[in-house]
Motif scaffolding. Structure first.
Motif, PDB file in Angstrom:
ATOM      1  N   UNK A 240       0.830  -1.205   0.000  1.00 19.10           N
ATOM      2  CA  UNK A 240       0.000   0.000   0.000  1.00 19.10           C
ATOM      3  C   UNK A 240       0.866   1.258   0.000  1.00 19.10           C
ATOM      4  N   UNK A 241       1.936   1.253   0.783  1.00 17.36           N
ATOM      5  CA  UNK A 241       2.837   2.404   0.802  1.00 17.36           C
ATOM      6  C   UNK A 241       3.524   2.593  -0.545  1.00 17.36           C
ATOM      7  N   UNK A 242       3.896   1.495  -1.186  1.00 14.24           N
ATOM      8  CA  UNK A 242       4.526   1.594  -2.501  1.00 14.24           C
ATOM      9  C   UNK A 242       3.569   2.235  -3.497  1.00 14.24           C
ATOM     10  N   UNK A 243       2.299   1.885  -3.409  1.00 11.54           N
ATOM     11  CA  UNK A 243       1.305   2.503  -4.284  1.00 11.54           C
ATOM     12  C   UNK A 243       1.153   3.986  -4.028  1.00 11.54           C
ATOM     13  N   UNK A 244       1.132   4.362  -2.751  1.00  8.86           N
ATOM     14  CA  UNK A 244       1.029   5.791  -2.423  1.00  8.86           C
ATOM     15  C   UNK A 244       2.264   6.554  -2.884  1.00  8.86           C
ATOM     16  N   UNK A 245       3.440   5.982  -2.678  1.00 10.15           N
ATOM     17  CA  UNK A 245       4.678   6.649  -3.093  1.00 10.15           C
ATOM     18  C   UNK A 245       4.678   6.902  -4.595  1.00 10.15           C
ATOM     19  N   UNK A 246       4.246   5.918  -5.369  1.00  8.26           N
ATOM     20  CA  UNK A 246       4.181   6.080  -6.818  1.00  8.26           C
ATOM     21  C   UNK A 246       3.184   7.168  -7.196  1.00  8.26           C
ATOM     22  N   UNK A 247       2.060   7.207  -6.497  1.00  8.24           N
ATOM     23  CA  UNK A 247       1.046   8.237  -6.772  1.00  8.24           C
ATOM     24  C   UNK A 247       1.598   9.631  -6.495  1.00  8.24           C
ATOM     25  N   UNK A 270       7.891   9.539   2.810  1.00  8.93           N
ATOM     26  CA  UNK A 270       7.342   9.108   4.096  1.00  8.93           C
ATOM     27  C   UNK A 270       6.670   7.743   4.006  1.00  8.93           C
ATOM     28  N   UNK A 271       6.429   7.262   2.783  1.00  5.32           N
ATOM     29  CA  UNK A 271       5.781   5.961   2.585  1.00  5.32           C
ATOM     30  C   UNK A 271       6.841   4.867   2.615  1.00  5.32           C
ATOM     31  N   UNK A 272       7.309   4.561   3.799  1.00  3.54           N
ATOM     32  CA  UNK A 272       8.467   3.676   3.952  1.00  3.54           C
ATOM     33  C   UNK A 272       8.102   2.203   3.969  1.00  3.54           C
ATOM     34  N   UNK A 273       6.818   1.886   4.177  1.00  4.92           N
ATOM     35  CA  UNK A 273       6.412   0.493   4.261  1.00  4.92           C
ATOM     36  C   UNK A 273       6.599  -0.135   5.628  1.00  4.92           C
TER      37      UNK A 273
END
Length: 289
Positions: A240-247, A270-273
């Motif tokens: 989920x964090x990887x998706x937010x980081x890409x967005x 900040x989306x470190x997972x």
């Protein structure tokens, strides 16, 4: 017996900031619910953080600087009570339940360090779990849920698809704008959402409620023992964090405003997972004084 039928420890903090590295606790709740037993309010505190409560935070939870100074317990004593309550539940094998609970656990850890107290990790031999994060769970089982059509008066924007309010409404566990954003109310709402997710997961697919016409097949993934579900959430949080980081990086590329670019990149970083708590970097210690 499915995990949702057992005892749960509902947990939530209200704070001074959305940044867990800087936030101070102003209210905390931990309570035991479910399992066929009477609910118990283990910890229900107003806390004097020792600093002014910013107006942005007051707009969310309504706790003013004057109120917490008059009614709050001193931060050092309060933080020790809070972390002791959470540690006791985990040591007894009771899962900790909260919405975006890694924020709350990170704040709690930083507060312990700030006041020279043993952290939660110290008190549970480094094993922070089992944890049920209803934000992570909700996003996994209903990943295509859209934002609410209602406007959040605090931001002027629609409520997010995985905000506590939206999840409570989506899972039909009840929501009151008047009572919301107190630590007790939010914690117990998260516990009800967790219970409802477990309840739906136990239904045959044909009997499950549909979301905007979609069959919710991913509920099958939560029908596992607590230890496995904890591990699964670690993986789901990373995804989920990887998706937010890409967005956020995509949004940074779309704007010509330099300040907006910087903010989007900051959010992406900040989306470190990390889950269920952000690790503490030794070099940050000076910032917590």
């Amino acid at each position: 017996m499915s995990w949702h039928l057992g005892r749960l420890c509902a947990f939530d903090l209200e704070t001074t900031s959305v940044d867990p590295e800087d936030a101070r606790i102003v209210q905390a709740y931990a309570g035991l619910v479910g399992g066929g037993l009477e609910p118990v309010d283990v910890c229900d505190l107003v806390v004097d953080p020792g600093i002014p409560v910013p107006h942005e935070a007051q707009r969310i939870h309504g706790l003013t600087t004057e109120y917490v100074r008059e009614h709050g317990d001193p931060a050092d004593a309060a933080v020790d009570i809070i972390v002791s309550a959470v540690a006791s539940a985990l040591l007894e094998g009771v899962p900790l339940v909260g919405h975006n609970v890694r924020y709350d656990l990170t704040v709690l850890g930083r507060e312990c360090r700030r006041h020279g107290l043993p952290t939660l990790e110290d008190r549970v031999d480094g094993l922070v779990g089992p944890v049920l994060d209803t934000q992570v769970l909700s996003k996994h089982v209903d990943q295509y849920r859209r934002k609410s059509t209602e406007i959040n008066p605090a931001t002027g924007e629609p409520y997010g698809a995985q905000q506590l309010r939206t999840c409570a409404i989506a899972f039909n566990v009840g929501w009151s704008d008047e009572d919301a954003h107190g630590a007790r109310y939010d914690a117990l709402t998260a516990a009800r959402i967790a219970w409802r997710i477990g309840q739906i997961a136990g239904l045959p697919l044909r009997d499950r409620p549909r979301a905007q016409g979609r069959e919710l097949v991913r509920f099958n993934h939560v029908m596992v023992p607590l230890a496995r579900l904890h591990q699964a959430q670690e993986q789901w949080a990373r995804e989920q964090d990887a998706g937010w980081a890409a967005y956020f990086r995509e949004q940074a590329e779309k704007t010509a405003d330099v300040d907006e670019q910087i903010e989007f990149h900051r959010r992406a970083e900040s989306c470190t997972g990390h889950w269920p708590v952000y690790p503490f970097a030794a070099e940050q210690q000076g910032q917590l004084a």
